[in-house]
Design a protein around this motif. Structure first.
Motif, PDB file in Angstrom:
ATOM      1  N   CYS A  43       0.857  -1.179   0.000  1.00  0.00           N
ATOM      2  CA  CYS A  43       0.000   0.000   0.000  1.00  0.00           C
ATOM      3  C   CYS A  43       0.896   1.232   0.000  1.00  0.00           C
ATOM      4  O   CYS A  43       1.814   1.319   0.808  1.00  0.00           O
ATOM      5  N   ASP A  44       0.652   2.186  -0.876  1.00  0.00           N
ATOM      6  CA  ASP A  44       1.555   3.335  -0.978  1.00  0.00           C
ATOM      7  C   ASP A  44       1.113   4.529  -0.137  1.00  0.00           C
ATOM      8  O   ASP A  44       1.645   5.606  -0.261  1.00  0.00           O
ATOM      9  N   THR A  45       0.149   4.319   0.760  1.00  0.00           N
ATOM     10  CA  THR A  45      -0.313   5.380   1.640  1.00  0.00           C
ATOM     11  C   THR A  45      -0.086   4.968   3.089  1.00  0.00           C
ATOM     12  O   THR A  45      -0.407   3.845   3.473  1.00  0.00           O
ATOM     13  N   CYS A  46       0.465   5.857   3.869  1.00  0.00           N
ATOM     14  CA  CYS A  46       0.659   5.600   5.297  1.00  0.00           C
ATOM     15  C   CYS A  46      -0.718   5.534   5.955  1.00  0.00           C
ATOM     16  O   CYS A  46      -1.499   6.480   5.869  1.00  0.00           O
ATOM     17  N   ARG A  50      -2.325   9.038   6.555  1.00  0.00           N
ATOM     18  CA  ARG A  50      -3.050   9.052   5.268  1.00  0.00           C
ATOM     19  C   ARG A  50      -2.366   9.894   4.183  1.00  0.00           C
ATOM     20  O   ARG A  50      -3.013  10.427   3.298  1.00  0.00           O
ATOM     21  N   VAL A  51      -1.053  10.004   4.257  1.00  0.00           N
ATOM     22  CA  VAL A  51      -0.258  10.689   3.229  1.00  0.00           C
ATOM     23  C   VAL A  51       0.556   9.620   2.510  1.00  0.00           C
ATOM     24  O   VAL A  51       0.968   8.638   3.125  1.00  0.00           O
ATOM     25  N   GLN A  52       0.801   9.794   1.221  1.00  0.00           N
ATOM     26  CA  GLN A  52       1.597   8.815   0.487  1.00  0.00           C
ATOM     27  C   GLN A  52       2.971   8.672   1.113  1.00  0.00           C
ATOM     28  O   GLN A  52       3.571   9.662   1.544  1.00  0.00           O
ATOM     29  N   CYS A  57       5.536  12.996   5.885  1.00  0.00           N
ATOM     30  CA  CYS A  57       4.326  12.886   6.704  1.00  0.00           C
ATOM     31  C   CYS A  57       3.859  14.284   7.131  1.00  0.00           C
ATOM     32  O   CYS A  57       4.555  15.275   6.928  1.00  0.00           O
TER      33      CYS A  57
END
Length: 109
Positions: A43-46, A50-52, A57
C-alpha cells in the motif's frame, strides 16, 4: 502482375548495390528518456497519517524537515512513515493494518 514483380526485383537490386546508399528518412536531433518508478510496497499510503509514503508525513511537512521523513517496513510488508510509526508503537506494538506484532523489516527512503 508481372510488372509488379519486375519493379520489386529492380528495387531489390538498388538496395543491395554498394555504390548507392539509401536516403535517410529522418535525423534524430533530440532524445529525452522517460522513466517511472514506484515503491515496492503493498500500500503506498501511510495508514496512520493518510499521506503517500513517498511524500513527507504531516508532522515533517509542518516542521519543514522533509529530508528526515523515511519509510519503515514491517515483517508483514506494510509500510508507514517512520515518524508516524514511532508514535504508534508507543501506544500499541501492533501493525495498524493487520494487527500482527510489529517488528521492523527495513528502514529506508
Amino acid at each position: 502482375m508481372s510488372n509488379d514483380v519486375e519493379i520489386q526485383e529492380g528495387e531489390a537490386e538498388n538496395n543491395t548495390s554498394d555504390s548507392q546508399k539509401p536516403e535517410k528518412m529522418f535525423t534524430l536531433k533530440k532524445w529525452n528518456a522517460v522513466a517511472m518508478w514506484s515503491w515496492d510496497v503493498e500500500c503506498d499510503t501511510c495508514a496512520i497519517c493518510r499521506v503517500q509514503v513517498m511524500d513527507a508525513c504531516l508532522r515533517c511537512q509542518g516542521e519543514n524537515k522533509q529530508d528526515d521523513c523515511v519509510v519503515i517496513w514491517g515483517e508483514c510488508n506494510h509500510s508507514f512513515h517512520n515518524c508516524c510509526m514511532s508514535l504508534w508503537v508507543k501506544q500499541n506494538n501492533r501493525c495498524p493494518l493487520c494487527q500482527q506484532e510489529w517488528s521492523v523489516q527495513r528502514v529506508g527512503k
